[in-house]
Design a protein around this motif. Structure first.
Motif, mmCIF file in Angstrom:
data_model
loop_
_atom_site.group_PDB
_atom_site.id
_atom_site.type_symbol
_atom_site.label_atom_id
_atom_site.label_comp_id
_atom_site.label_asym_id
_atom_site.label_seq_id
_atom_site.Cartn_x
_atom_site.Cartn_y
_atom_site.Cartn_z
ATOM 1 N N SER A 28 73.633 44.693 58.773
ATOM 2 C CA SER A 28 73.286 44.546 57.359
ATOM 3 C C SER A 28 74.182 43.517 56.682
ATOM 4 O O SER A 28 73.716 42.710 55.872
ATOM 5 N N ALA A 29 75.461 43.536 57.007
ATOM 6 C CA ALA A 29 76.400 42.579 56.406
ATOM 7 C C ALA A 29 76.040 41.151 56.795
ATOM 8 O O ALA A 29 76.045 40.246 55.957
ATOM 9 N N ILE A 30 75.704 40.946 58.049
ATOM 10 C CA ILE A 30 75.351 39.603 58.524
ATOM 11 C C ILE A 30 74.119 39.083 57.805
ATOM 12 O O ILE A 30 74.036 37.905 57.455
ATOM 13 N N HIS A 31 73.153 39.954 57.558
ATOM 14 C CA HIS A 31 71.892 39.531 56.959
ATOM 15 C C HIS A 31 71.909 39.532 55.432
ATOM 16 O O HIS A 31 70.933 39.107 54.816
ATOM 17 N N ARG A 62 73.095 46.807 47.623
ATOM 18 C CA ARG A 62 72.004 46.149 48.368
ATOM 19 C C ARG A 62 71.848 46.776 49.744
ATOM 20 O O ARG A 62 70.733 46.959 50.226
ATOM 21 N N LEU A 63 72.948 47.099 50.373
ATOM 22 C CA LEU A 63 72.919 47.706 51.699
ATOM 23 C C LEU A 63 72.102 49.002 51.668
ATOM 24 O O LEU A 63 71.260 49.231 52.528
ATOM 25 N N LEU A 64 72.335 49.834 50.659
ATOM 26 C CA LEU A 64 71.600 51.102 50.541
ATOM 27 C C LEU A 64 70.132 50.894 50.180
ATOM 28 O O LEU A 64 69.252 51.536 50.741
ATOM 29 N N VAL A 65 69.868 50.002 49.252
ATOM 30 C CA VAL A 65 68.507 49.821 48.755
ATOM 31 C C VAL A 65 67.600 49.169 49.799
ATOM 32 O O VAL A 65 66.484 49.628 50.032
ATOM 33 N N ARG A 66 68.078 48.131 50.449
ATOM 34 C CA ARG A 66 67.229 47.366 51.371
ATOM 35 C C ARG A 66 66.882 48.119 52.651
ATOM 36 O O ARG A 66 65.847 47.875 53.240
ATOM 37 N N ARG A 67 67.765 48.968 53.094
ATOM 38 C CA ARG A 67 67.501 49.695 54.346
ATOM 39 C C ARG A 67 67.727 51.185 54.117
ATOM 40 O O ARG A 67 68.412 51.844 54.879
ATOM 41 N N PHE A 68 67.131 51.677 53.048
ATOM 42 C CA PHE A 68 67.370 53.059 52.651
ATOM 43 C C PHE A 68 67.084 54.038 53.783
ATOM 44 O O PHE A 68 67.861 54.965 54.020
ATOM 45 N N HIS A 69 65.983 53.845 54.496
ATOM 46 C CA HIS A 69 65.621 54.785 55.569
ATOM 47 C C HIS A 69 66.713 54.852 56.642
ATOM 48 O O HIS A 69 67.044 55.917 57.146
ATOM 49 N N LYS A 70 67.292 53.711 56.977
ATOM 50 C CA LYS A 70 68.336 53.665 58.004
ATOM 51 C C LYS A 70 69.596 54.377 57.511
ATOM 52 O O LYS A 70 70.223 55.141 58.229
ATOM 53 N N TRP A 71 69.954 54.134 56.241
ATOM 54 C CA TRP A 71 71.175 54.750 55.705
ATOM 55 C C TRP A 71 70.965 56.229 55.405
ATOM 56 O O TRP A 71 71.915 57.009 55.487
#
Length: 189
Positions: A28-31, A62-71
């Motif tokens: 997530s950080a890289i992207h 952004r990390l939480l919102v963009r990949r909420f299902h993963k987090w």
């Protein structure tokens, strides 16, 4: 990156969340559009990395919102294994990591993580840090870097940053009782 992080930071909070969490965190950080990272390679294998971002609170949101299902998946796993860790993660995401962002000039970037695989540690750490500094100064027009690191049992890291031109600007205690040192370095114009 997860393996390098795990070896470089045994016993640290993020490491305790496991390699799967770390792999997703760094992916997530890289992207993330605001992150600035660089890798150190030896014969096609990643042996070190440095990554940072100008606004940690915005990055975690952004990390939480963009990949909420993963987090959400990671949150459930962590809740079952380390119930107090979920509160720590959410505090960082929603309230920011105030110990890293207080009084930060707007043209400074947080060095969130730098790690080198142990066999390459001696000279590679400085090489990696200098390459990351050059990249952000030239490509992204940042004027300085800031970071925090533990004060206790951390003389090697403190020496590393000091010898590379970072100055201690603050010492503080986190909500969890860890004594931390804030370092800053101005980049040449």
């Amino acid at each position: 990156m997860a393996k390098i992080h795990t070896n470089a930071f045994p016993g640290f909070f993020l490491t305790s969340l496991g390699p799967e969490f770390l792999a997703d965190y760094y992916k997530s950080a890289i992207h993330d559009s605001s992150s600035h990272g660089i890798g150190l390679w030896d014969r096609g294998a990643l042996v070190g990395f440095a990554i940072g971002y100008p606004d940690s609170r915005a990055f975690y949101m952004r990390l939480l919102v963009r990949r909420f299902h993963k987090w959400a998946y990671h949150g459930l796993r962590i809740l079952l294994r380390h119930p107090t860790a979920v509160a720590h993660l959410l505090t960082s995401a929603f309230f920011g990591r105030t110990e890293e962002t207080v009084s930060k000039p707007p043209t400074y970037i947080l060095l969130a993580s730098i790690a080198v695989d142990a066999p390459h540690l001696s000279a590679a750490g400085t090489t990696l840090l200098k390459a990351w500094e050059a990249s952000i100064a030239i490509e992204h027009d940042f004027r300085g870097i800031f970071l925090t690191t533990d004060k206790s049992n951390n003389s090697r890291a403190i020496h590393f940053y000091t010898k590379n031109g970072y100055r201690q600007t603050e010492q503080f205690t986190t909500r969890k009782g860890r004594t931390m040192i804030r370092f800053e370095k101005e980049l040449a114009s």
